[in-house]
Scaffold this motif. Structure first.
Motif, short mmCIF file in Angstrom:
data_model
loop_
_atom_site.label_atom_id
_atom_site.label_comp_id
_atom_site.label_asym_id
_atom_site.label_seq_id
_atom_site.Cartn_x
_atom_site.Cartn_y
_atom_site.Cartn_z
N THR A 68 0.79 -1.24 0.14
CA THR A 68 0.13 -0.01 0.04
C THR A 68 0.81 1.30 0.01
O THR A 68 0.69 2.30 -0.97
CB THR A 68 -0.80 0.04 1.26
OG1 THR A 68 -1.60 -1.19 1.28
CG2 THR A 68 -1.94 1.06 1.31
N LEU A 69 1.88 1.18 0.88
CA LEU A 69 2.78 2.46 0.86
C LEU A 69 3.57 2.83 -0.41
O LEU A 69 3.75 3.58 -0.93
CB LEU A 69 3.82 2.26 1.64
CG LEU A 69 3.08 2.41 3.54
CD1 LEU A 69 4.07 2.17 4.57
CD2 LEU A 69 2.72 4.03 3.75
N LEU A 70 4.08 1.60 -0.97
CA LEU A 70 4.86 1.57 -2.30
C LEU A 70 3.82 2.04 -3.26
O LEU A 70 4.12 2.95 -4.26
CB LEU A 70 5.37 0.29 -2.65
CG LEU A 70 6.06 0.25 -3.93
CD1 LEU A 70 7.36 1.08 -3.85
CD2 LEU A 70 6.60 -1.31 -4.23
N ALA A 71 2.39 1.69 -3.31
CA ALA A 71 1.54 2.11 -4.41
C ALA A 71 1.61 3.72 -4.32
O ALA A 71 1.07 4.42 -5.42
CB ALA A 71 0.33 1.38 -4.48
N SER A 72 1.57 4.31 -3.28
CA SER A 72 1.50 5.81 -2.96
C SER A 72 2.83 6.32 -2.51
O SER A 72 2.65 7.57 -1.70
CB SER A 72 0.37 6.00 -2.07
OG SER A 72 0.87 5.44 -0.59
N ALA A 73 3.89 5.70 -3.17
CA ALA A 73 4.87 6.31 -2.52
C ALA A 73 5.43 7.81 -3.12
O ALA A 73 4.78 8.01 -4.19
CB ALA A 73 6.41 5.44 -3.27
N ASP A 74 5.89 8.54 -2.32
CA ASP A 74 6.35 9.99 -2.72
C ASP A 74 7.90 9.87 -3.35
O ASP A 74 8.75 9.69 -2.70
CB ASP A 74 6.34 10.76 -1.56
CG ASP A 74 6.58 12.15 -1.71
OD1 ASP A 74 7.33 12.56 -2.79
OD2 ASP A 74 6.19 13.08 -0.93
N GLY A 76 9.70 12.21 -4.71
CA GLY A 76 10.51 13.47 -4.19
C GLY A 76 11.26 12.96 -2.94
O GLY A 76 12.41 13.34 -2.42
N ARG A 77 10.29 12.49 -2.00
CA ARG A 77 10.90 12.08 -0.70
C ARG A 77 11.82 10.89 -0.73
O ARG A 77 12.77 10.67 -0.18
CB ARG A 77 9.88 11.73 0.32
CG ARG A 77 9.33 12.86 0.62
CD ARG A 77 8.22 12.60 2.16
NE ARG A 77 7.57 13.65 2.39
CZ ARG A 77 6.35 13.79 3.17
NH1 ARG A 77 6.12 12.63 3.69
NH2 ARG A 77 6.28 15.02 3.73
N GLY A 78 11.48 9.83 -1.71
CA GLY A 78 12.48 8.81 -2.18
C GLY A 78 13.85 9.29 -2.67
O GLY A 78 14.81 8.84 -2.33
N GLU A 79 13.95 10.27 -3.42
CA GLU A 79 15.00 10.87 -3.96
C GLU A 79 15.67 11.38 -2.84
O GLU A 79 17.03 11.24 -2.80
CB GLU A 79 14.89 11.87 -4.89
CG GLU A 79 15.83 12.29 -5.67
CD GLU A 79 15.70 13.54 -6.83
OE1 GLU A 79 16.60 13.92 -7.51
OE2 GLU A 79 14.34 13.69 -7.15
N ARG A 80 15.05 12.15 -1.83
CA ARG A 80 15.95 12.64 -0.62
C ARG A 80 16.42 11.49 0.26
O ARG A 80 17.57 11.75 0.57
CB ARG A 80 14.94 13.58 0.01
CG ARG A 80 14.72 15.20 -0.50
CD ARG A 80 14.03 15.95 0.45
NE ARG A 80 12.74 15.66 0.62
CZ ARG A 80 11.72 15.83 0.15
NH1 ARG A 80 11.66 16.36 -1.24
NH2 ARG A 80 10.27 15.40 0.51
#
Length: 173
Positions: A68-74, A76-80
């Motif tokens: 569920t979290l991966l489906a709605s991953a951010d 931009g935050r992942g890049e940070r």
């Protein structure tokens, strides 16, 4: 030795302390007294404290699952979050650093980065880096692959891992 007056003062001090101790005991017994069973006394009013059943005790409310979290991953935050990884890993295709390039890592064979020498632990693993496999590895590399050369402690927060893996999914052909 002691004169009579000094002896009397000392004995009076001990007797006074003992008397204070007895009065404190009597006061606490009268405040906190509960009737003992079998002594013919009625029990005082009491409050019932309900506790969770054994089955309910371990059932803590959990947050959303990884999928569920991966489906709605951010992204931009992942890049940070990736900045923590960038000291050892590159996202450029074929450009290895201390760690292998993470370009196109999602669904790539484990230990298959061209030109990088993997530790025996990762070399011996079969399969692909699925998002679930990456989640388990990034959470604790040493638990996922004991003996790995990767010295990173891992990411504790599942949201950070989902955002990071969502970002890594965007780095493919």
């Amino acid at each position: 030795m002691f004169d009579t007056m000094t002896f009397t003062k000392i004995l009076g001090g001990f007797c006074g302390a003992f008397l204070i101790f007895l009065l404190a005991k009597w006061a606490s017994d009268s405040l906190y007294h509960t009737a003992a069973a079998g002594h013919g006394a009625e029990a005082h009013d009491a409050y019932v404290i309900e506790v969770a059943e054994a089955a309910d005790a371990g059932a803590e409310e959990e947050g959303p699952d990884f999928a569920t979290l991966l489906a709605s991953a951010d992204i931009g935050r992942g890049e940070r979050v990736f900045r923590k990884c960038s000291a050892c890993h590159s996202i450029a295709e074929g450009e290895n650093g201390v760690g292998p390039s993470l370009y196109n890592i999602v669904d790539r064979d484990i230990a298959s980065a061209e030109g990088f020498g993997f530790s025996g632990t990762l070399d011996g693993l079969e399969g692909n880096w699925t998002p679930e496999q990456l989640n388990a590895f990034v959470e604790s590399p040493r638990n996922f692959a004991p003996g790995t050369a990767m010295s990173f402690n891992g990411l504790n927060k599942i949201e950070e891992r989902a955002n990071l893996i969502g970002y890594l999914q965007t780095l493919s052909n």
